[in-house]
Motif scaffolding. Structure first.
Motif, PDB file in Angstrom:
ATOM      1  N   LEU A  79      11.735  -5.932  13.000  1.00 13.09           N
ATOM      2  CA  LEU A  79      10.379  -5.525  12.612  1.00 13.09           C
ATOM      3  C   LEU A  79       9.383  -6.580  13.061  1.00 13.09           C
ATOM      4  O   LEU A  79       9.453  -7.729  12.617  1.00 13.09           O
ATOM      5  CB  LEU A  79      10.288  -5.346  11.094  1.00 13.09           C
ATOM      6  N   SER A  80       8.461  -6.196  13.911  1.00 15.21           N
ATOM      7  CA  SER A  80       7.413  -7.120  14.320  1.00 15.21           C
ATOM      8  C   SER A  80       6.404  -7.278  13.190  1.00 15.21           C
ATOM      9  O   SER A  80       6.317  -6.434  12.290  1.00 15.21           O
ATOM     10  CB  SER A  80       6.706  -6.597  15.568  1.00 15.21           C
ATOM     11  N   ALA A  81       5.644  -8.351  13.247  1.00 19.70           N
ATOM     12  CA  ALA A  81       4.574  -8.549  12.263  1.00 19.70           C
ATOM     13  C   ALA A  81       3.608  -7.368  12.305  1.00 19.70           C
ATOM     14  O   ALA A  81       3.139  -6.910  11.256  1.00 19.70           O
ATOM     15  CB  ALA A  81       3.843  -9.862  12.537  1.00 19.70           C
TER      16      ALA A  81
ATOM     17  N   PHE B 128       2.184  -2.158   5.303  1.00 19.20           N
ATOM     18  CA  PHE B 128       1.652  -2.667   4.042  1.00 19.20           C
ATOM     19  C   PHE B 128       0.139  -2.838   4.049  1.00 19.20           C
ATOM     20  O   PHE B 128      -0.442  -3.213   3.037  1.00 19.20           O
ATOM     21  CB  PHE B 128       2.365  -3.969   3.663  1.00 19.20           C
ATOM     22  N   LEU B 129      -0.490  -2.580   5.183  1.00 20.32           N
ATOM     23  CA  LEU B 129      -1.946  -2.588   5.323  1.00 20.32           C
ATOM     24  C   LEU B 129      -2.571  -3.958   5.038  1.00 20.32           C
ATOM     25  O   LEU B 129      -3.728  -4.045   4.673  1.00 20.32           O
ATOM     26  CB  LEU B 129      -2.583  -1.509   4.439  1.00 20.32           C
ATOM     27  N   VAL B 130      -1.781  -5.012   5.195  1.00 18.94           N
ATOM     28  CA  VAL B 130      -2.260  -6.391   5.030  1.00 18.94           C
ATOM     29  C   VAL B 130      -1.496  -7.280   6.006  1.00 18.94           C
ATOM     30  O   VAL B 130      -0.426  -6.912   6.492  1.00 18.94           O
ATOM     31  CB  VAL B 130      -2.050  -6.932   3.593  1.00 18.94           C
ATOM     32  N   GLY B 131      -2.029  -8.464   6.230  1.00 17.02           N
ATOM     33  CA  GLY B 131      -1.314  -9.446   7.029  1.00 17.02           C
ATOM     34  C   GLY B 131      -0.052  -9.877   6.300  1.00 17.02           C
ATOM     35  O   GLY B 131      -0.086 -10.182   5.112  1.00 17.02           O
ATOM     36  N   SER B 132       1.051  -9.909   7.015  1.00 14.59           N
ATOM     37  CA  SER B 132       2.337 -10.172   6.375  1.00 14.59           C
ATOM     38  C   SER B 132       2.960 -11.496   6.789  1.00 14.59           C
ATOM     39  O   SER B 132       3.931 -11.928   6.169  1.00 14.59           O
ATOM     40  CB  SER B 132       3.317  -9.054   6.742  1.00 14.59           C
ATOM     41  N   GLY B 133       2.446 -12.084   7.835  1.00 15.44           N
ATOM     42  CA  GLY B 133       3.112 -13.262   8.376  1.00 15.44           C
ATOM     43  C   GLY B 133       4.454 -12.906   8.984  1.00 15.44           C
ATOM     44  O   GLY B 133       5.300 -13.772   9.191  1.00 15.44           O
ATOM     45  N   GLY B 134       4.657 -11.628   9.269  1.00 10.02           N
ATOM     46  CA  GLY B 134       5.899 -11.184   9.891  1.00 10.02           C
ATOM     47  C   GLY B 134       7.073 -11.045   8.935  1.00 10.02           C
ATOM     48  O   GLY B 134       8.210 -10.907   9.369  1.00 10.02           O
ATOM     49  N   ARG B 135       6.795 -11.040   7.637  1.00 11.80           N
ATOM     50  CA  ARG B 135       7.858 -10.934   6.633  1.00 11.80           C
ATOM     51  C   ARG B 135       7.571  -9.765   5.688  1.00 11.80           C
ATOM     52  O   ARG B 135       6.415  -9.496   5.371  1.00 11.80           O
ATOM     53  CB  ARG B 135       7.935 -12.222   5.798  1.00 11.80           C
ATOM     54  N   LEU B 136       8.626  -9.122   5.236  1.00 14.96           N
ATOM     55  CA  LEU B 136       8.464  -8.103   4.209  1.00 14.96           C
ATOM     56  C   LEU B 136       8.078  -8.797   2.909  1.00 14.96           C
ATOM     57  O   LEU B 136       8.643  -9.846   2.577  1.00 14.96           O
ATOM     58  CB  LEU B 136       9.765  -7.323   4.020  1.00 14.96           C
ATOM     59  N   PRO B 137       7.118  -8.247   2.178  1.00 13.45           N
ATOM     60  CA  PRO B 137       6.682  -8.892   0.935  1.00 13.45           C
ATOM     61  C   PRO B 137       7.813  -9.019  -0.093  1.00 13.45           C
ATOM     62  O   PRO B 137       8.592  -8.083  -0.302  1.00 13.45           O
ATOM     63  CB  PRO B 137       5.582  -7.958   0.414  1.00 13.45           C
ATOM     64  N   VAL B 138       7.888 -10.163  -0.732  1.00 12.08           N
ATOM     65  CA  VAL B 138       8.926 -10.424  -1.732  1.00 12.08           C
ATOM     66  C   VAL B 138       8.834  -9.420  -2.874  1.00 12.08           C
ATOM     67  O   VAL B 138       9.852  -8.898  -3.342  1.00 12.08           O
ATOM     68  CB  VAL B 138       8.831 -11.878  -2.249  1.00 12.08           C
ATOM     69  N   PHE B 139       7.606  -9.115  -3.332  1.00 15.31           N
ATOM     70  CA  PHE B 139       7.458  -8.148  -4.427  1.00 15.31           C
ATOM     71  C   PHE B 139       8.042  -6.803  -4.026  1.00 15.31           C
ATOM     72  O   PHE B 139       8.631  -6.097  -4.853  1.00 15.31           O
ATOM     73  CB  PHE B 139       5.991  -7.992  -4.853  1.00 15.31           C
ATOM     74  N   TYR B 140       7.894  -6.431  -2.762  1.00 15.96           N
ATOM     75  CA  TYR B 140       8.412  -5.152  -2.279  1.00 15.96           C
ATOM     76  C   TYR B 140       9.938  -5.162  -2.278  1.00 15.96           C
ATOM     77  O   TYR B 140      10.569  -4.189  -2.711  1.00 15.96           O
ATOM     78  CB  TYR B 140       7.871  -4.867  -0.881  1.00 15.96           C
ATOM     79  N   LEU B 141      10.534  -6.237  -1.802  1.00 16.10           N
ATOM     80  CA  LEU B 141      11.994  -6.329  -1.791  1.00 16.10           C
ATOM     81  C   LEU B 141      12.565  -6.238  -3.205  1.00 16.10           C
ATOM     82  O   LEU B 141      13.597  -5.594  -3.435  1.00 16.10           O
ATOM     83  CB  LEU B 141      12.438  -7.614  -1.094  1.00 16.10           C
ATOM     84  N   ARG B 142      11.874  -6.827  -4.164  1.00 15.41           N
ATOM     85  CA  ARG B 142      12.304  -6.710  -5.569  1.00 15.41           C
ATOM     86  C   ARG B 142      12.160  -5.265  -6.056  1.00 15.41           C
ATOM     87  O   ARG B 142      13.016  -4.766  -6.789  1.00 15.41           O
ATOM     88  CB  ARG B 142      11.482  -7.642  -6.456  1.00 15.41           C
ATOM     89  N   HIS B 143      11.066  -4.639  -5.663  1.00 22.15           N
ATOM     90  CA  HIS B 143      10.791  -3.262  -6.072  1.00 22.15           C
ATOM     91  C   HIS B 143      11.884  -2.312  -5.575  1.00 22.15           C
ATOM     92  O   HIS B 143      12.409  -1.504  -6.349  1.00 22.15           O
ATOM     93  CB  HIS B 143       9.420  -2.847  -5.527  1.00 22.15           C
ATOM     94  N   ILE B 144      12.256  -2.402  -4.312  1.00 12.10           N
ATOM     95  CA  ILE B 144      13.247  -1.471  -3.775  1.00 12.10           C
ATOM     96  C   ILE B 144      14.659  -1.804  -4.248  1.00 12.10           C
ATOM     97  O   ILE B 144      15.531  -0.942  -4.243  1.00 12.10           O
ATOM     98  CB  ILE B 144      13.185  -1.373  -2.236  1.00 12.10           C
ATOM     99  N   ALA B 145      14.888  -3.049  -4.665  1.00 12.39           N
ATOM    100  CA  ALA B 145      16.209  -3.440  -5.168  1.00 12.39           C
ATOM    101  C   ALA B 145      16.572  -2.677  -6.445  1.00 12.39           C
ATOM    102  O   ALA B 145      17.750  -2.546  -6.771  1.00 12.39           O
ATOM    103  CB  ALA B 145      16.269  -4.944  -5.415  1.00 12.39           C
ATOM    104  N   ALA B 146      15.574  -2.148  -7.147  1.00 14.48           N
ATOM    105  CA  ALA B 146      15.837  -1.369  -8.358  1.00 14.48           C
ATOM    106  C   ALA B 146      16.482  -0.028  -8.037  1.00 14.48           C
ATOM    107  O   ALA B 146      16.991   0.640  -8.932  1.00 14.48           O
ATOM    108  CB  ALA B 146      14.542  -1.169  -9.149  1.00 14.48           C
ATOM    109  N   GLY B 147      16.457   0.372  -6.755  1.00 15.91           N
ATOM    110  CA  GLY B 147      17.117   1.599  -6.326  1.00 15.91           C
ATOM    111  C   GLY B 147      16.344   2.846  -6.699  1.00 15.91           C
ATOM    112  O   GLY B 147      15.245   2.788  -7.260  1.00 15.91           O
ATOM    113  N   PRO B 148      16.930   3.997  -6.381  1.00 20.37           N
ATOM    114  CA  PRO B 148      16.267   5.263  -6.675  1.00 20.37           C
ATOM    115  C   PRO B 148      16.019   5.429  -8.170  1.00 20.37           C
ATOM    116  O   PRO B 148      16.838   5.027  -8.995  1.00 20.37           O
ATOM    117  CB  PRO B 148      17.264   6.309  -6.186  1.00 20.37           C
TER     118      PRO B 148
END
Length: 168
Positions: free
Chosen positions: A21-23, A30-50
């Protein structure tokens, strides 16, 4: 390529896909500057699963995650949901986003979602084309907070647009 529902543990596949995934791709999602990384809050959010307020479809190629489409309801239990998709750079412009969204729409309907919403930057021609392909040329977005805001009833999506193979 395999298209399937999100499973608990798929967040590890997302973390592995980050190298594809490019920056620019992450910023568009995410409609914001990411610094080329997926947001930590997002990774936590999806870790909760369906769950009732969030779910996704994934695309796997040889066990590697190449994209996913997701919806989220806010507030939980709402019949409206935000829609988003992210396809890793090597698989962009292959029609994968369309396949993922069409598969996800079936699950949205089954979960009681009746209205899809999506916010898109004005320069994101691929996303605008994807929405137009899904609902037809008659839908125009509103302009809110510097973004194009699409909102449409799932009942307005032509049945032939919802036909999707189980694998791409």
């Amino acid at each position: 390529m395999l298209i399937r529902p999100w499973r608990t543990g798929d967040e590890h596949l997302v973390a592995g896909a980050e190298r594809h995934l490019s920056a620019h791709s992450i910023d568009r999602r995410f409609l914001v500057g990411s610094g080329g990384r997926l947001p930590v809050f997002y990774l936590r959010h999806i870790a909760a699963g369906p769950r009732p307020e969030w779910d996704a479809q994934v695309a796997l190629d040889g066990g590697e995650l190449c994209g996913w489409a997701e919806y989220g309801r806010c507030p939980a239990g709402s019949t409206a949901a935000d829609l988003a998709v992210l396809v890793a750079d090597p698989w962009q412009r292959t029609g994968l986003a369309t396949v993922l969204i069409r598969a996800l729409v079936h699950r949205m309907v089954a979960a009681g979602v009746r209205t899809i919403q999506a916010d898109v930057s004005g320069g994101n021609a691929a996303s605008k084309g994807l929405i137009r392909a899904l609902v037809g040329p008659g839908w125009s977005p509103t302009y809110e907070d510097g973004l194009l805001h699409y909102a449409f009833d799932l009942a307005a999506v032509p049945d032939e647009q919802l036909s999707v193979p189980l694998s791409a």
